[in-house]
Design an enzyme around this catalytic site. Sequence first.
Site, PDB file in Angstrom:
ATOM      1  N   ASN A  94       6.974 -37.136 -38.408  1.00 18.27           N
ATOM      2  CA  ASN A  94       8.049 -36.419 -37.691  1.00 18.27           C
ATOM      3  C   ASN A  94       9.129 -35.920 -38.624  1.00 18.27           C
ATOM      4  OD1 ASN A  94       6.796 -36.916 -35.306  1.00 18.27           O
ATOM      5  ND2 ASN A  94       8.061 -38.673 -34.732  1.00 18.27           N
ATOM      6  N   LYS A 126       9.103 -41.493 -38.086  1.00 14.05           N
ATOM      7  CA  LYS A 126       7.930 -41.787 -38.926  1.00 14.05           C
ATOM      8  C   LYS A 126       7.695 -40.559 -39.790  1.00 14.05           C
ATOM      9  CE  LYS A 126       4.915 -40.384 -35.099  1.00 14.05           C
ATOM     10  NZ  LYS A 126       3.865 -40.795 -34.172  1.00 14.05           N
ATOM     11  N   ASP A 158      11.524 -42.515 -32.537  1.00 17.75           N
ATOM     12  CA  ASP A 158      10.128 -42.317 -32.964  1.00 17.75           C
ATOM     13  C   ASP A 158      10.087 -41.840 -34.412  1.00 17.75           C
ATOM     14  OD1 ASP A 158       7.229 -40.353 -31.871  1.00 17.75           O
ATOM     15  OD2 ASP A 158       7.413 -42.291 -32.897  1.00 17.75           O
TER      16      ASP A 158
HETATM   17  C1  LIG Z   1       1.705 -28.754 -41.302  1.00 16.86           C
HETATM   18  N1  LIG Z   1       2.270 -27.562 -41.892  1.00 16.86           N
HETATM   19  C2  LIG Z   1       1.768 -26.972 -43.000  1.00 16.86           C
HETATM   20  C3  LIG Z   1       2.559 -25.894 -43.255  1.00 16.86           C
HETATM   21 BR1  LIG Z   1       2.297 -24.731 -44.655  1.00 16.86          BR
HETATM   22  C4  LIG Z   1       3.549 -25.803 -42.312  1.00 16.86           C
HETATM   23  C5  LIG Z   1       3.340 -26.854 -41.483  1.00 16.86           C
HETATM   24  C6  LIG Z   1       4.146 -27.158 -40.292  1.00 16.86           C
HETATM   25  O1  LIG Z   1       3.720 -27.873 -39.452  1.00 16.86           O
HETATM   26  N2  LIG Z   1       5.381 -26.554 -40.248  1.00 16.86           N
HETATM   27  C7  LIG Z   1       6.272 -26.632 -39.182  1.00 16.86           C
HETATM   28  N3  LIG Z   1       7.427 -25.909 -39.221  1.00 16.86           N
HETATM   29  N4  LIG Z   1       8.128 -26.130 -38.085  1.00 16.86           N
HETATM   30  C8  LIG Z   1       7.413 -26.993 -37.335  1.00 16.86           C
HETATM   31  C9  LIG Z   1       6.259 -27.330 -37.987  1.00 16.86           C
HETATM   32  C10 LIG Z   1       5.517 -28.315 -37.192  1.00 16.86           C
HETATM   33  N5  LIG Z   1       6.389 -28.578 -36.027  1.00 16.86           N
HETATM   34  C11 LIG Z   1       6.153 -29.579 -35.118  1.00 16.86           C
HETATM   35  O2  LIG Z   1       6.863 -29.695 -34.124  1.00 16.86           O
HETATM   36  N6  LIG Z   1       5.104 -30.423 -35.372  1.00 16.86           N
HETATM   37  C12 LIG Z   1       4.852 -31.578 -34.471  1.00 16.86           C
HETATM   38  C13 LIG Z   1       4.198 -32.675 -35.274  1.00 16.86           C
HETATM   39  N7  LIG Z   1       4.204 -33.954 -34.528  1.00 16.86           N
HETATM   40  C14 LIG Z   1       4.151 -35.095 -35.461  1.00 16.86           C
HETATM   41  C15 LIG Z   1       3.463 -36.195 -34.707  1.00 16.86           C
HETATM   42  C16 LIG Z   1       2.747 -35.560 -33.553  1.00 16.86           C
HETATM   43  C17 LIG Z   1       3.018 -34.059 -33.630  1.00 16.86           C
HETATM   44  C18 LIG Z   1       3.973 -31.126 -33.321  1.00 16.86           C
HETATM   45  C19 LIG Z   1       4.380 -31.448 -32.037  1.00 16.86           C
HETATM   46  C20 LIG Z   1       3.570 -31.078 -30.967  1.00 16.86           C
HETATM   47  C21 LIG Z   1       2.362 -30.404 -31.187  1.00 16.86           C
HETATM   48  C22 LIG Z   1       1.985 -30.080 -32.500  1.00 16.86           C
HETATM   49  C23 LIG Z   1       2.788 -30.457 -33.580  1.00 16.86           C
HETATM   50  C24 LIG Z   1       7.528 -27.664 -36.049  1.00 16.86           C
HETATM   51  C25 LIG Z   1       7.982 -26.968 -34.864  1.00 16.86           C
HETATM   52  C26 LIG Z   1       8.833 -27.956 -35.484  1.00 16.86           C
END
Ligand SMILES: Cn1cc(Br)cc1C(=O)Nc1[nH]nc2c1CN(C(=O)N[C@H](CN1CCCC1)c1ccccc1)C21CC1
Length: 341
Positions: free
Chosen positions: A138, A135, A133
């Site tokens: 991700n 993209k 997956d």
């Molecule tokens: C958007 N953003 C802005 C700042 Br500042 C930090 C972030 C951020 O998302 N940081 C971040 N750090 N670690 C993570 C993330 C987001 N994140 C994620 O796992 N994000 C994914 C994003 N996927 C992409 C396609 C569908 C969902 C997610 C999965 C399930 C529910 C919500 C989000 C982790 C935990 C691993």
Amino acid sequence: TEFRAEELYKYYKVYETIGSGGFAKVKLGRHILTGEKVAIKIINKKDLGDDLPLVKLEIEAMKNLSHQHICRLYQVIETSTQIFMVLEHCPGGDLFDYIIAKARLSEEETRVFFRQIVSAMAYVHSQGYAHRDLKPENILIDEDHNLKLIDFGLCAKPKGGLGYELMTCCGSPAYVAPELIQGRAYIGSEADVWSMGVLLFALLCGDLPFDDDLKITRGKYDNPHWLSPGSVLLLNQMMQVDPKRRVTVKQLLDHPWVMKDHNSPVEWDSRQLLGHIDEDCITEMAVNMKRSRESTTALVREWRFDHTTATYLLLLSKKQRGKPVRLCPQPAVYDSSCSPL
Ligand SMILES: Cn1cc(Br)cc1C(=O)Nc1[nH]nc2c1CN(C(=O)N[C@H](CN1CCCC1)c1ccccc1)C21CC1
């Protein structure tokens, strides 16, 4: 082992939601003992239904995948209604937003990022997994502007190894390889290379090569005028409709386009082997836990992805970033650098 959510709040401060997907959301958190920021992925079991095995699959995959370009899993807490995955926090957001903000990336900046994606994927495949997956959504950007792969919920680890064929058609439409669209049996690593080709196109062009299934099965797309001949050739070699004619990840490691200006093949082996135990972190933990170094080492080596695993990995991360290898013992209140307020 059933824990209640107190298990989470005992070790972490939990702040605002920074991401929300179908059946899960991600909140910003802070590990109290080290003061390090984390991202807490909160999954509601009842919203999952029969997709619960996908989450278990993602957790098992992330426990086995330890690499500088894969988002680090620190701890897993399961209650009767929820699963909490404590993961590495990447303050740069995701690659999708980054491309949108810049419209498209230069060939030079794309090459730096693409080398990191090739590094991550060569490692993932070497461990017998296919991501399936890939993209920009991700792929996250960490505080040092390095990329980290996330969302292994659809990854596959065929029993007989990556050479074995898969059948499940999955992934996101624009990035899915033709053989999956046609419902044919496919090899995970070959399908990943197709998705990497679409990803490379998105980085260089700020757009997607295909907007419907027919175009994907024909493999026909337009190359924008600004692409160099080298970029056009590499894209063509990755987005070959016949998977057997497609370039492999191994060939990408020292591909002429990938080597340009870098003059060295992509380094894909992990710089974070879980077998190696850091003495400084053990010492600090032993003192804090009032245990011997031997029993502390034995505990860490069990890799239970409980609070011990999280504390060790977050301490190690502090050390690797040149921060003091110190834990903030309870219960005094400290500011982020662990100095008493
Ligand atoms: C958007 N953003 C802005 C700042 Br500042 C930090 C972030 C951020 O998302 N940081 C971040 N750090 N670690 C993570 C993330 C987001 N994140 C994620 O796992 N994000 C994914 C994003 N996927 C992409 C396609 C569908 C969902 C997610 C999965 C399930 C529910 C919500 C989000 C982790 C935990 C691993």
